[in-house]
Design an enzyme around this catalytic site. Structure first.
Site, PDB file in Angstrom:
ATOM      1  N   GLU A 272       0.805  -1.221   0.000  1.00  0.00           N
ATOM      2  CA  GLU A 272       0.000   0.000   0.000  1.00  0.00           C
ATOM      3  C   GLU A 272       0.843   1.279   0.000  1.00  0.00           C
ATOM      4  OE1 GLU A 272      -2.806  -0.297   3.200  1.00  0.00           O
ATOM      5  OE2 GLU A 272      -3.589  -2.214   2.517  1.00  0.00           O
TER       6      GLU A 272
ATOM      7  N   ASN B 196       1.951  -5.267  -3.093  1.00  0.00           N
ATOM      8  CA  ASN B 196       0.550  -5.531  -2.765  1.00  0.00           C
ATOM      9  C   ASN B 196      -0.176  -4.215  -2.505  1.00  0.00           C
ATOM     10  OD1 ASN B 196      -1.478  -7.632  -2.059  1.00  0.00           O
ATOM     11  ND2 ASN B 196      -1.416  -6.662  -0.039  1.00  0.00           N
TER      12      ASN B 196
ATOM     13  N   HIS C 293     -10.843  -6.027  -2.139  1.00  0.00           N
ATOM     14  CA  HIS C 293     -11.891  -5.783  -1.139  1.00  0.00           C
ATOM     15  C   HIS C 293     -13.045  -5.086  -1.868  1.00  0.00           C
ATOM     16  CE1 HIS C 293      -9.239  -6.962   2.095  1.00  0.00           C
ATOM     17  NE2 HIS C 293      -8.343  -6.048   1.757  1.00  0.00           N
TER      18      HIS C 293
ATOM     19  N   GLU D 173      -6.384 -10.580  -0.897  1.00  0.00           N
ATOM     20  CA  GLU D 173      -7.168 -10.302   0.316  1.00  0.00           C
ATOM     21  C   GLU D 173      -8.659 -10.244  -0.007  1.00  0.00           C
ATOM     22  OE1 GLU D 173      -5.684  -6.935   2.501  1.00  0.00           O
ATOM     23  OE2 GLU D 173      -3.600  -7.347   1.952  1.00  0.00           O
TER      24      GLU D 173
ATOM     25  N   ASP E 286     -12.479 -10.247  -0.289  1.00  0.00           N
ATOM     26  CA  ASP E 286     -13.757 -10.330   0.407  1.00  0.00           C
ATOM     27  C   ASP E 286     -14.737  -9.421  -0.332  1.00  0.00           C
ATOM     28  OD1 ASP E 286     -12.865  -7.807   1.330  1.00  0.00           O
ATOM     29  OD2 ASP E 286     -12.308  -8.605   3.282  1.00  0.00           O
TER      30      ASP E 286
END
Length: 670
Positions: free
Chosen positions: A171, A214, A251, A279, A281
């Site tokens: 990030e 990432n 996400h 990651e 979701d």
């Protein structure tokens, strides 16, 4: 099957022996009762197992504090073949105070994963968040550089060979329309070069680990943040900065991925890096949104894996949005099945049952020996085959009066098989000498191809690129010597035809002795290829010709069933296959098509539209649904690559003119 330094036939020499008729008519197979692990009911019907069929992983974020939760750990161990520590590898856990490293919580996750054959992603080495105050308050660039590099090096050295990929920097790009780096202590003191320095330090610390960048909100191709990361990766690749992969956190809201998501993955992959969904979701877990996300990955060959950020909704950082594949009670949600389907899996209830009798149609000769100036080949034998990356890859024995070796060939269509180049593997590290009866598979936990074969011992070589015939390692042995139980029962037979298959916990090695015994050894998935012990007689027959050699064991796709095939020699002296099924690799085995009158595959249940070129259906391998260590095959429309020969041929066994053909099941129910 091939025998070292053997000049006679396998089985009765010459024409059929009348005395064999009575023995075969009375033959029965005994299966000793042994205590073993419970049947594996999940392979090819779980997320990790199905992802492995295409060489990918399907993982989850794991919290060390939840490993004692039985529901949590049961789902973790059943469903996933990779894990990412959720917080345990972040800086504020690993190095809360300068120079004092706490690896305990992360070690707990790594140990748990290793014991269950799961790969580990490291997350994360350099991140502006969850950073101890002593780091964020540093004001001197040289001090920060030293601290950053020491943190990367110490952490990666601790987990060297245990973590296959690292989120080296996390990030680092700002939200919004700038496409630039976000402010952070690293950016503010070290400037734009801190990311490159982190990656170079990481490569020096562990040259074998995959190094990833990432980030979140980089899934939409046209966004400035996506373009900023893309330009960085392109620059890194152009200048030789070591970056191997890009992680897309994914996400998502209820609508799921942006329409351009697959384009984004493809464009990054085209730069020469792997891409991973790291990651995942999705708010409220819509089935279509999950399926579209997974399909985007499946449609990009360099998308190597998917990680969901938690197991149950109650484990999620977005718990109020119920974004995961399992509800708070650990039950599968509808999105679970949509993901499994998108990965290529099927529900257990959808599998067609194997029939109790089989019929086949055979091709003509598809592959023949190709002698050259240094290889005077008489027979092409014992094929092993996988379909990978758009090609069939075939490994086989080559036989001659001087002995045996191994050969590799590849082609995109069976019509090209006979014109494919033969690469003799004795020209590489596998070397010369007795090598025969190969079996090939991709061992997903290590991301490595294995070639198993016999050398007088059970041997193997490894390769990271199946298409490179010179990439195989020198032979190594599974055993230090022949196991005692084989030595005690082999009689005048030979130790032959090694076969490896794994379930979700263990790997098993089968072998035969030409004396009516089928043996099985076992090790854990985490220990493989080492640790094969507990060798037992898995099956035996009072007539050695009825349970002779060339065993195959497969997982039948879509259910809790394994298929065992063993080559026999019939009352007419011809080779054929018998078959059994079981709910576990460890047996016990129930007859399926296991007699001369009802064989699994024999000349008398096979038609030959191109002409009956063989009366033997001998040593070969099923075409699999995937190519990994689970050896999963379809439940219907079976195909079997086998060796046959001119029915009139006779003489020394080593010089018989074996050729390869393909059986296709003609009584499939689907």
């Amino acid at each position: 099957m091939n025998l070292p330094n053997r000049r006679g036939r396998c089985g009765p020499p010459g024409r059929p022996r009348a005395w064999l008729l009575g023995l075969l008519a009375a033959a029965t197979m005994a299966v000793p009762g042994t205590a073993n692990a419970a049947p594996d009911a999940t392979r090819a019907t779980t997320l990790g197992a199905q992802a492995a069929q295409s060489g990918r992983y399907f993982g989850t974020a794991v919290a060390a504090g939840k490993l004692g939760d039985t529901t949590y750990s049961t789902i973790l161990n059943r469903e996933f073949n990779a894990v990412t520590p959720e917080n345990e590898m972040k800086w504020d856990t690993i190095e809360r105070s300068r120079g004092s490293f706490n690896f305990g919580p992360a070690d707990q996750i790594v140990g748990q994963a290793t014991s269950h054959g799961q790969r580990v992603r490291g997350h994360t080495l350099v991140w502006h968040s969850q950073l101890p105050s002593w780091v964020s308050s540093i004001t001197d660039a040289n001090t920060l550089r030293s601290v950053m590099n020491n943190h990367i090096t110490t952490t990666m050295n601790h987990y060297k060979s245990k973590v296959f990929a690292w989120d080296v920097v996390n990030e680092a790009f700002a939200d919004g329309g700038s496409g630039q780096h976000r402010p952070s202590v690293f950016q503010n003191l070290l400037g734009n070069g801190f990311i490159e320095e982190a990656f170079r330090t990481a490569r020096a610390a562990d040259p074998s680990a995959k190094l990833c960048y990432n980030d979140y909100n980089i899934e939409n191709w046209s966004d400035a943040k996506t373009q900023g990361v893309y330009q960085m990766v392109r620059d890194f690749k152009a200048r030789g900065v070591p970056i191997d992969c890009v992680g897309f956190q994914a996400h998502f809201g209820t609508s799921g991925p942006p329409a351009s998501f697959q384009t984004t993955l493809s464009n990054f992959a085209a730069l020469g890096v792997d891409v991973q969904i790291t990651e995942l979701d999705i708010a409220q877990a819509p089935t279509t949104a999950y399926a579209n996300t997974v399909r985007a990955c499946m449609n990009v060959s360099r998308c190597t894996g998917i990680t969901v950020w938690g197991i149950r909704d109650s484990d999620s950082w977005r718990a109020g949005e119920n974004p995961l594949l399992f509800d708070r009670g650990g039950n599968k949600k509808a999105a679970y099945q949509s993901v499994l389907t998108a990965l290529g899996g099927t529900a257990a209830t959808s599998a067609a049952a194997l029939p109790s009798a089989f019929s086949w149609s055979s091709s003509g000769v598809l592959m023949s020996p190709k002698p050259d100036s240094t290889h005077n080949i008489a027979g092409l034998k014992d094929p092993s085959v996988v379909y990978y990356n758009g090609k069939y890859h075939v490994f086989a024995s080559v036989a001659s009066s001087s002995g045996y070796g191994l050969v590799y060939l590849s082609f995109t269509d069976w019509s090209q098989a006979n014109s494919a180049t033969h690469h003799y593997l004795d020209r590489g590290a596998i070397g010369t000498g007795y090598r025969a009866a190969p079996q090939v598979f991709y061992f997903a936990p290590q991301k490595t191809w294995y070639l198993v074969y016999q050398t007088g011992n059970a041997s193997y070589s490894t390769n990271t690129d199946i298409s490179n015939p010179n990439g195989w390692s020198a032979p190594r042995n599974f055993y230090s010597s022949m196991p005692d139980i084989i030595r005690q029962n082999i009689g005048s037979g030979y130790w032959v035809d090694m076969w490896v298959i794994c379930d979700s916990a263990n790997c098993y090695l089968f072998s035969s002795d030409d004396n009516g015994h089928l043996y099985r050894s076992q090790t854990t998935l985490a220990q493989f290829p080492n640790g094969f012990t507990n060798t037992v007689i898995a099956a035996q027959d009072s007539n050695k010709y009825a349970l002779f050699e060339a065993s195959n064991v497969y997982k039948v796709q879509g259910g809790n069933q394994y298929l065992l095939m063993v080559e026999a020699i019939g009352s007419d002296g011809r080779r054929y296959f018998r078959s059994w099924t079981s709910g576990s690799i460890a047996g016990s085995w129930t007859p399926l098509a296991a007699s001369e009158g009802n064989p699994f595959a024999r000349a008398n249940n096979t038609t030959f539209p191109s002409g009956a070129w063989t009366k033997d259906i001998s040593h070969g391998e099923m075409l699999r649904a995937g190519y990994d260590q689970t050896l999963t095959v379809p439940s219907c429309k079976l195909q079997y690559l086998y060796q046959g020969k001119d029915p009139a041929a006779s003489g020394d066994y080593n010089t018989l003119p074996w050729r390869l053909g393909l059986l296709t099941q003609t009584n499939s129910t689907c």
